[in-house]
Design an enzyme around this catalytic site. Structure first.
Site, PDB file in Angstrom:
ATOM      1  N   LYS A  53       0.839  -1.206   0.000  1.00  0.00           N
ATOM      2  CA  LYS A  53       0.000   0.000   0.000  1.00  0.00           C
ATOM      3  C   LYS A  53       0.877   1.260   0.000  1.00  0.00           C
ATOM      4  O   LYS A  53       0.630   2.201  -0.756  1.00  0.00           O
ATOM      5  CB  LYS A  53      -0.943  -0.015   1.206  1.00  0.00           C
ATOM      6  CG  LYS A  53      -2.074  -1.026   1.039  1.00  0.00           C
ATOM      7  CD  LYS A  53      -2.881  -1.265   2.316  1.00  0.00           C
ATOM      8  CE  LYS A  53      -3.936  -2.350   2.048  1.00  0.00           C
ATOM      9  NZ  LYS A  53      -4.656  -2.786   3.246  1.00  0.00           N
ATOM     10  N   GLN A  97      -4.775  -1.414   9.912  1.00  0.00           N
ATOM     11  CA  GLN A  97      -4.660  -2.657   9.146  1.00  0.00           C
ATOM     12  C   GLN A  97      -5.165  -3.825   9.994  1.00  0.00           C
ATOM     13  O   GLN A  97      -4.622  -4.105  11.057  1.00  0.00           O
ATOM     14  CB  GLN A  97      -3.194  -2.874   8.724  1.00  0.00           C
ATOM     15  CG  GLN A  97      -2.951  -4.149   7.943  1.00  0.00           C
ATOM     16  CD  GLN A  97      -3.562  -4.123   6.538  1.00  0.00           C
ATOM     17  OE1 GLN A  97      -3.557  -3.096   5.858  1.00  0.00           O
ATOM     18  NE2 GLN A  97      -4.107  -5.239   6.107  1.00  0.00           N
ATOM     19  N   ASP A 120     -10.385   3.876   4.806  1.00  0.00           N
ATOM     20  CA  ASP A 120     -10.748   2.478   4.533  1.00  0.00           C
ATOM     21  C   ASP A 120     -12.266   2.297   4.653  1.00  0.00           C
ATOM     22  O   ASP A 120     -12.811   1.260   4.269  1.00  0.00           O
ATOM     23  CB  ASP A 120     -10.015   1.563   5.526  1.00  0.00           C
ATOM     24  CG  ASP A 120      -9.801   0.164   4.998  1.00  0.00           C
ATOM     25  OD1 ASP A 120      -9.867  -0.020   3.765  1.00  0.00           O
ATOM     26  OD2 ASP A 120      -9.588  -0.756   5.804  1.00  0.00           O
TER      27      ASP A 120
END
Ligand code: NDP
Length: 284
Positions: A53, A97, A120
Site C-alpha cells: 500500500k 490494518q 478504509d
C-alpha cells in the site's frame, strides 16, 4: 463459453494514474497527501500488505508512515495515537490494518477513528454514513467492486445479486452498495441453506467468504457476473486463490474477476482514492 475477465489490475493502474495527476496538483498547492497506517508488528501478512500500500501510494506521489503496534501496546496508547493522527492536519488518511493484535479492541479503535480520516471506510461512523446514504469514505473493497461495475458498464438496476459473506468490512457494505444501485440483494452466510441453488439465481455474485474455491462453476447462472474477493492461502500451491473455482466458473460466467488481479488491486486503488479525496477537501 469462456467468461470475459474483469481486469482489476489494469483498472487499478488507470485509477492510480489519475490519482497521480490529482496528487501533483495538490503538491503544487503545498499539500502532500498522506496516509498513515497502524499495523500489527508481528504479522508478516499485514506487514507485506502495508508495504504494498505504501509503495503504490508513493508511486502516486503520496507519503505515509507505518506505526507498529505489538503485544506491549496498550489500548489507551492505541487510542491516543489515533487521536494524535486525527488532530494532525498533515495526515489525510488513517488505516487500521486488520487484524490488530488480539488484546486490542479494534471496534473501540475504529470508534475513536471516526469518519473524517477513515479512508478504509470501515469505522462504525463511516458505515452508518453508507447505510444512511450520506457522503463519506466508502469501504475500500466493495467500493473497488463498484468502480469495476462502472468501468465495465455492468447492469445492476433490477438485477438479482447474491453476496456470499456478511462481514462488516466486505459482505454487508457490498450488499448495501448494490442495493443503492437498485439490485435485489440477498446476503448469504455460513448458516444459509441450499447455497448453491441460491447462487444459481444470481445475475451478480459477490464471493466474500474466505474459503478456497468453495463456489464452483456449477453453482453459477450462465452469464453471471462474478466478483471474487477471496484471498486464500492453500498448502502446496503458489500464490493466493479465490473463493470461486476460477477454471470451472469461467466456463459458465459472463464476466469474472481473477485472483490475483481482480478485486485486490482495486481495493488498494480505492483506499488511495479516498485518501486523495480527503487531501483535496483540505485544499478547499
Ligand atoms: P470474514 O471471515 O470476516 O467473513 C466471512 C464470511 O463468510 C462470514 O460472513 C461467514 O458467515 C461466511 N462464510 C463462511 N463460511 C461459509 C460457508 N461455508 N458458506 C457460506 N458463507 C460462509 O471474512 P472477510 O469478509 O474479512 O473476508 C472474506 C474473504 O475476502 C477472505 O478470503 C479475505 O482474505 C478476503 N478479503 C479480500 C480483500 C481484498 O482486498 N480483495 C479485503 C478483505 C478481505 P458467518 O457470518 O455466518 O460466519
Amino acid at each position: 463459453m469462456s467468461a470475459q475477465v474483469l481486469d482489476g489490475l489494469a483498472l487499478s493502474r488507470a485509477v492510480r494514474a489519475d490519482l497521480k495527476v490529482r496528487v501533483d496538483a495538490l503538491r503544487e498547492k503545498g499539500i502532500i497527501p498522506r496516509l498513515d497506517v497502524l499495523v500489527a508488528a508481528q504479522d508478516p501478512a499485514s506487514l507485506s500488505y502495508v508495504k504494498m500500500k505504501h509503495s503504490w501510494a508513493a508511486k502516486a506521489g503520496m507519503v505515509g508512515e507505518s506505526f507498529p503496534v505489538d503485544e506491549n501496546t496498550t489500548q489507551s496508547q492505541l487510542i491516543d495515537k489515533i487521536h494524535e493522527l486525527n488532530a494532525d492536519p498533515l495526515v489525510h488518511g488513517i488505516l487500521l490494518q486488520h487484524p490488530l493484535p488480539k488484546h486490542l479492541d479494534e471496534q473501540d479503535a475504529l470508534l475513536a477513528l471516526g469518519s473524517k480520516k477513515d479512508v478504509d471506510g470501515i469505522s462504525p461512523e463511516s458505515l452508518g454514513r453508507l447505510l444512511s446514504d450520506i457522503p463519506g469514505f466508502r469501504c475500500a473493497t466493495p467500493y473497488g467492486i463498484m468502480q469495476m461495475i462502472d468501468h465495465y458498464e455492468i447492469p445492476v438496476k433490477g438485477k438479482r445479486a447474491v453476496v456470499v459473506g456478511r462481514s462488516v468490512i466486505l459482505g454487508k457494505p457490498a450488499a448495501i452498495m448494490l442495493l443503492q444501485r437498485h439490485a435485489t440483494v440477498t446476503i448469504a452466510h455460513s448458516r444459509t441453506e441450499n447455497l448453491s441453488e441460491l447462487c444459481r439465481e444470481a445475475d451478480i455474485l459477490v464471493a466474500a467468504v474466505g474459503k478456497a474455491e468453495m463456489i464452483k462453476g456449477s453453482w453459477l447462472k450462465p452469464g453471471a457476473v462474478v466478483f471474487d474477493a477471496g484471498y486464500n492461502r492453500v498448502e502446496g500451491r503458489q500464490g493466493d486463490v479465490g473463493d470461486v473455482e476460477f477454471e470451472s466458473a469461467k466456463e459458465v460466467a459472463g464476466w469474472i474477476t481473477p485472483v490475483p488481479g481482480g478485486v485486490g488491486p482495486m481495493t488498494v486503488a480505492s483506499l488511495l482514492r479516498n485518501a486523495v479525496d480527503s487531501a483535496e477537501k483540505t485544499a478547499n
